[in-house]
Design an enzyme around this catalytic site. Structure first.
Site, mmCIF file in Angstrom:
data_model
loop_
_atom_site.group_PDB
_atom_site.id
_atom_site.type_symbol
_atom_site.label_atom_id
_atom_site.label_comp_id
_atom_site.label_asym_id
_atom_site.label_seq_id
_atom_site.Cartn_x
_atom_site.Cartn_y
_atom_site.Cartn_z
ATOM 1 N N GLY A 230 0.812 -1.209 0.000
ATOM 2 C CA GLY A 230 0.000 0.000 0.000
ATOM 3 C C GLY A 230 0.847 1.260 0.000
ATOM 4 N N CYS A 258 5.479 -5.509 1.723
ATOM 5 C CA CYS A 258 5.710 -4.080 1.518
ATOM 6 C C CYS A 258 5.191 -3.242 2.694
ATOM 7 C CB CYS A 258 5.109 -3.649 0.178
ATOM 8 S SG CYS A 258 5.881 -2.163 -0.499
ATOM 9 N N LEU A 259 4.084 -2.520 2.538
ATOM 10 C CA LEU A 259 3.539 -1.748 3.653
ATOM 11 C C LEU A 259 3.152 -2.679 4.800
ATOM 12 C CD1 LEU A 259 2.753 1.079 4.653
ATOM 13 C CD2 LEU A 259 0.507 0.757 3.600
ATOM 14 N N ASN A 300 8.583 -1.468 -4.812
ATOM 15 C CA ASN A 300 7.880 -0.195 -4.890
ATOM 16 C C ASN A 300 7.626 0.305 -3.483
ATOM 17 O OD1 ASN A 300 6.191 1.961 -5.215
ATOM 18 N ND2 ASN A 300 4.415 0.752 -5.826
ATOM 19 N N GLY A 302 8.775 3.701 -0.555
ATOM 20 C CA GLY A 302 9.522 4.895 -0.203
ATOM 21 C C GLY A 302 9.893 4.947 1.263
ATOM 22 N N HIS A 344 7.881 -7.262 -3.838
ATOM 23 C CA HIS A 344 6.613 -7.760 -4.372
ATOM 24 C C HIS A 344 6.786 -9.121 -5.057
ATOM 25 C CE1 HIS A 344 3.856 -4.195 -4.016
ATOM 26 N NE2 HIS A 344 5.015 -3.683 -3.667
ATOM 27 N N GLU A 346 4.609 -11.129 -6.038
ATOM 28 C CA GLU A 346 3.579 -11.442 -7.033
ATOM 29 C C GLU A 346 4.008 -11.072 -8.449
ATOM 30 O OE1 GLU A 346 3.135 -7.161 -6.629
ATOM 31 O OE2 GLU A 346 3.436 -8.769 -5.174
#
Length: 369
Positions: A230, A258-259, A300, A302, A344, A346
């Protein structure tokens, strides 16, 4: 349309630096966001619809964008999530049998402002040197002072909660209801291909809103729990952190991407921080510290997990490391059924080196039953 004289456009960065380009097609307007870049050679449609990019102005480093068109099946959410597109050469014509539309049509249907003919090499180099920052893209090239005033009012990504902007409003189901296993997934910006990858492993998924409680997820009696990718800063996601703490306390199978990985770290008392310019691309090298193998990964983000705090935590193991800057790319709990990765697996877009992580999640579920 492509033969018409196109309107001048600018990219104005928060520090006052200006780059120049042309508006794609006849689209006019202004769009604000954090400027970032993606190094992927392909996969632009998946990137543009990735909820993790919500509120960001995307610079594509590949020289040609749009040359293979778009396909309705190659989206990662219900709409474009980037705030605007910045590219070098925009292809109005496309050539691919599987395409059903041009990228220009896709952008227009989603009312997205795009700027081409930009020296993206210089812009990316500037971001790498000076860091990701807020910016504005606009065809209102004669009103720079007003654009600067408006840009100054745009909130910084540091401390910004964005999961609520992209999460589902109501729970929904994904996959075969007769599958062997059930997984409750928290949507803090989930990608469709994550759901596909979990579902094809004989799993029925119920997806919950970003602020759902442990009671709401556990009432469905799932076999495992998943925290999605996210956008934005993980620190403000107090509900998600509380949910992760409850799942961990009960030693239930938990996987975060990720998030979701960052939320799990915070739930364990490990802090996160905003990176200088982040990791965004489908060619990032990661080392699996458990197996010693290397993986080329899709990334992806930050924000990142504090490595020093993670390594000194008595119940955490750093399982994966980013080889470019040695940031934390994966975590596992030593005494709980919980693991996470910063990238990621996926692979949409991207390589399939890390798809084994979904198998690992299913194995963890099997062991807990």
């Amino acid at each position: 349309m492509k033969y018409q004289k196109r309107q001048n456009a600018i990219i104005l960065l928060a520090d006052g630096t200006i780059f120049y380009g042309k508006a794609v097609g006849n689209k006019q307007g202004t769009s604000f966001g954090e400027v970032c870049f993606n190094t992927g050679m392909t996969g632009y449609q998946e990137i543009f619809t990735d909820p993790s990019y919500y509120g960001q102005l995307m610079v594509t480093t590949n020289a040609h964008i749009g040359n293979y068109g778009t396909n309705a099946d190659e989206i990662e959410s219900d709409s474009i999530k980037i705030a605007g597109l910045i590219c070098k050469n925009f292809s109005y014509d496309y050539s691919r049998d599987a395409a059903d539309s041009s990228l220009e049509t896709f952008l227009n249907d989603n009312n997205l402002l795009a700027i081409s003919d930009v020296d993206t090499r210089a812009l990316v180099s500037y971001i790498r040197d000076n860091g990701a920052m807020n910016a504005v893209i606009s065809t209102d090239v004669d009103n720079v002072d007003e654009l600067k005033k408006q840009l100054a009012e745009v909130p910084n990504m540091n401390g910004l909660e964005l999961a609520s902007k992209v999460s589902t409003d109501e729970p929904y189901y994904f996959g075969d209801e007769n599958a062997t296993y059930k997984v409750a997934a928290l949507d803090i910006g989930i990608k469709k291909n994550i759901l596909r990858n979990i579902a094809k492993r004989d799993v029925y998924i119920k997806v919950f809103p970003y602020n759902a409680t442990f009671e709401e997820l556990s009432n469905w009696n799932p076999d495992g729990y998943f925290l999605s990718n996210g956008p934005g800063d993980p620190e403000p996601l107090k509900e998600a952190q509380a949910l992760a703490k409850e799942i961990i306390k009960r030693d239930l199978p938990l996987f975060g991407i990720c998030l979701g990985h960052q939320v799990i770290a915070i739930a364990n008392g490990v802090s996160t921080y905003k990176m200088h310019h982040g990791h965004r691309g489908i060619n990032h090298p990661v080392k699996n510290l458990v197996t010693g193998k290397g993986e080329i990964t899709s990334q992806n983000h930050g924000f990142a997990v504090n490595r020093e705090e993670a390594e000194s935590h008595p119940d955490l193991e750093v399982t994966h490391m980013h080889l470019n800057d040695h940031t934390v790319a994966g975590l596992a709990m030593k005494s709980k059924n919980c693991f996470s990765v910063q990238y990621h697996p996926e692979a949409s877009p991207g390589p399939h080196d890390s798809s084994y992580l979904f198998d690992q999640f299913i194995e963890n579920i099997k062991k807990s039953k």
